[in-house]
Scaffold this motif. Sequence first.
Motif, short mmCIF file in Angstrom:
data_model
loop_
_atom_site.label_atom_id
_atom_site.label_comp_id
_atom_site.label_asym_id
_atom_site.label_seq_id
_atom_site.Cartn_x
_atom_site.Cartn_y
_atom_site.Cartn_z
N PHE A 83 0.84 -1.19 0.00
CA PHE A 83 0.00 0.00 0.00
C PHE A 83 0.87 1.24 0.00
O PHE A 83 1.94 1.26 0.60
CB PHE A 83 -0.91 0.03 1.24
N LYS A 84 0.40 2.28 -0.71
CA LYS A 84 1.08 3.57 -0.66
C LYS A 84 0.74 4.28 0.65
O LYS A 84 -0.14 3.87 1.38
CB LYS A 84 0.58 4.45 -1.81
N GLY A 85 1.40 5.39 0.89
CA GLY A 85 1.04 6.23 2.03
C GLY A 85 1.85 5.92 3.26
O GLY A 85 2.53 4.89 3.33
N ASP A 86 1.76 6.81 4.26
CA ASP A 86 2.61 6.66 5.45
C ASP A 86 1.79 6.39 6.71
O ASP A 86 2.21 6.71 7.81
CB ASP A 86 3.50 7.90 5.63
N ALA A 87 0.58 5.81 6.57
CA ALA A 87 -0.20 5.42 7.75
C ALA A 87 0.67 4.46 8.59
O ALA A 87 1.43 3.68 8.03
CB ALA A 87 -1.49 4.74 7.32
N PRO A 88 0.54 4.54 9.92
CA PRO A 88 1.35 3.68 10.78
C PRO A 88 1.18 2.20 10.44
O PRO A 88 0.09 1.76 10.08
CB PRO A 88 0.79 3.95 12.19
N ARG A 89 2.27 1.47 10.53
CA ARG A 89 2.27 0.03 10.25
C ARG A 89 2.73 -0.70 11.50
O ARG A 89 3.86 -0.54 11.94
CB ARG A 89 3.19 -0.26 9.06
N LEU A 90 1.81 -1.52 12.06
CA LEU A 90 2.11 -2.21 13.30
C LEU A 90 2.19 -3.71 13.08
O LEU A 90 1.42 -4.29 12.30
CB LEU A 90 1.00 -1.95 14.34
N THR A 91 3.12 -4.35 13.79
CA THR A 91 3.21 -5.80 13.73
C THR A 91 2.12 -6.40 14.63
O THR A 91 1.52 -5.70 15.45
CB THR A 91 4.58 -6.29 14.25
N GLY A 92 1.89 -7.69 14.49
CA GLY A 92 0.90 -8.37 15.33
C GLY A 92 1.22 -8.20 16.81
O GLY A 92 0.33 -7.94 17.63
N GLU A 93 2.49 -8.33 17.14
CA GLU A 93 2.92 -8.21 18.53
C GLU A 93 2.59 -6.81 19.07
O GLU A 93 2.10 -6.67 20.19
CB GLU A 93 4.42 -8.47 18.60
N GLU A 94 2.86 -5.79 18.27
CA GLU A 94 2.59 -4.41 18.69
C GLU A 94 1.10 -4.17 18.88
O GLU A 94 0.67 -3.47 19.80
CB GLU A 94 3.16 -3.43 17.66
N VAL A 95 0.29 -4.73 17.98
CA VAL A 95 -1.16 -4.56 18.07
C VAL A 95 -1.71 -5.19 19.35
O VAL A 95 -2.51 -4.59 20.05
CB VAL A 95 -1.86 -5.22 16.86
N ILE A 96 -1.26 -6.40 19.63
CA ILE A 96 -1.76 -7.12 20.80
C ILE A 96 -1.36 -6.38 22.07
O ILE A 96 -2.17 -6.23 23.00
CB ILE A 96 -1.28 -8.59 20.78
N ALA A 97 -0.13 -5.86 22.12
CA ALA A 97 0.33 -5.09 23.28
C ALA A 97 -0.54 -3.85 23.48
O ALA A 97 -0.98 -3.55 24.60
CB ALA A 97 1.80 -4.70 23.11
N LEU A 98 -0.83 -3.14 22.40
CA LEU A 98 -1.68 -1.95 22.46
C LEU A 98 -3.08 -2.28 22.95
O LEU A 98 -3.67 -1.58 23.77
CB LEU A 98 -1.82 -1.33 21.06
N PHE A 99 -3.60 -3.39 22.43
CA PHE A 99 -4.95 -3.82 22.76
C PHE A 99 -5.05 -4.16 24.25
O PHE A 99 -6.02 -3.79 24.92
CB PHE A 99 -5.32 -5.04 21.90
N MET A 100 -4.03 -4.84 24.77
CA MET A 100 -4.01 -5.21 26.19
C MET A 100 -4.03 -3.94 27.04
O MET A 100 -4.75 -3.88 28.04
CB MET A 100 -2.76 -6.03 26.51
N GLU A 101 -3.24 -2.95 26.64
CA GLU A 101 -3.20 -1.67 27.36
C GLU A 101 -4.59 -1.03 27.40
O GLU A 101 -5.07 -0.56 28.44
CB GLU A 101 -2.27 -0.68 26.65
N GLN A 102 -5.25 -1.03 26.22
CA GLN A 102 -6.58 -0.46 26.09
C GLN A 102 -7.59 -1.15 27.00
O GLN A 102 -8.38 -0.51 27.68
CB GLN A 102 -7.03 -0.65 24.64
N MET A 103 -7.52 -2.50 27.02
CA MET A 103 -8.45 -3.29 27.83
C MET A 103 -8.25 -2.95 29.31
O MET A 103 -9.22 -2.82 30.05
CB MET A 103 -8.21 -4.79 27.61
N LYS A 104 -6.98 -2.82 29.72
CA LYS A 104 -6.69 -2.48 31.11
C LYS A 104 -7.27 -1.13 31.45
O LYS A 104 -7.88 -0.95 32.50
CB LYS A 104 -5.16 -2.47 31.33
N ALA A 105 -7.10 -0.16 30.54
CA ALA A 105 -7.59 1.21 30.77
C ALA A 105 -9.12 1.19 30.89
O ALA A 105 -9.70 1.91 31.70
CB ALA A 105 -7.15 2.11 29.64
N GLU A 106 -9.77 0.34 30.08
CA GLU A 106 -11.24 0.26 30.11
C GLU A 106 -11.73 -0.39 31.40
O GLU A 106 -12.79 -0.04 31.91
CB GLU A 106 -11.76 -0.51 28.90
N ASP A 107 -10.95 -1.35 31.93
CA ASP A 107 -11.32 -2.03 33.16
C ASP A 107 -11.15 -1.12 34.38
O ASP A 107 -11.87 -1.24 35.35
CB ASP A 107 -10.45 -3.28 33.38
N ALA A 108 -10.17 -0.22 34.29
CA ALA A 108 -9.80 0.60 35.45
C ALA A 108 -10.91 1.59 35.82
O ALA A 108 -11.77 1.89 35.03
CB ALA A 108 -8.51 1.35 35.18
#
Length: 143
Positions: free
Chosen positions: A118-143
């Motif tokens: 794909f063209k463009g400079d939108a952020p590109r995240l690996t699976g590992e990075e996505v899962i780490a971000l998602f875990m952070e989000q879930m924790k923030a939502e639980d708090a």
Amino acid sequence: MSDHHVTGRCLCGAVTYEATSEHDAIGICHCTDCLRWMGGPFHGVDCKTLKTDGPVLWYRSSDHAERGSCSKCGTALFWKMIDGSHPTVTAGSLDAPEAMNGIKSHIFIDQKPGYYDFKGDAPRLTGEEVIALFMEQMKAEDA
Ligand SMILES: [Zn+2]
Ligand SMILES: [Zn+2]
């Protein structure tokens, strides 16, 4: 951006949906599950709420998520967590695709096959990075 109303349907029209989203750009997932399910990368709009109407076939594709398609025509329509949270609708099924302005991010870029880019400079995240971000989000939502 404030929440806006999103509607869409499958190819045969048996399934329609209404959703709300705060996004005006789509996310693209390059994981092997999405490629197999869609036939190509998943172009999705992250939503807050999702209301479906019609014969949706829900397939539990992992221990945490399920995917929904039309049981008549097979159109790939939805992804959501088992508990119904984090619904995503496919960008191709939107009634008003012109409401979306480009790509906000690419995820599971480490699983992308080499035959497309794909063209463009939108952020590109690996699976590992996505899962780490998602875990952070879930924790923030639980708090
Ligand atoms: Zn259909
Ligand atoms: Zn994916």
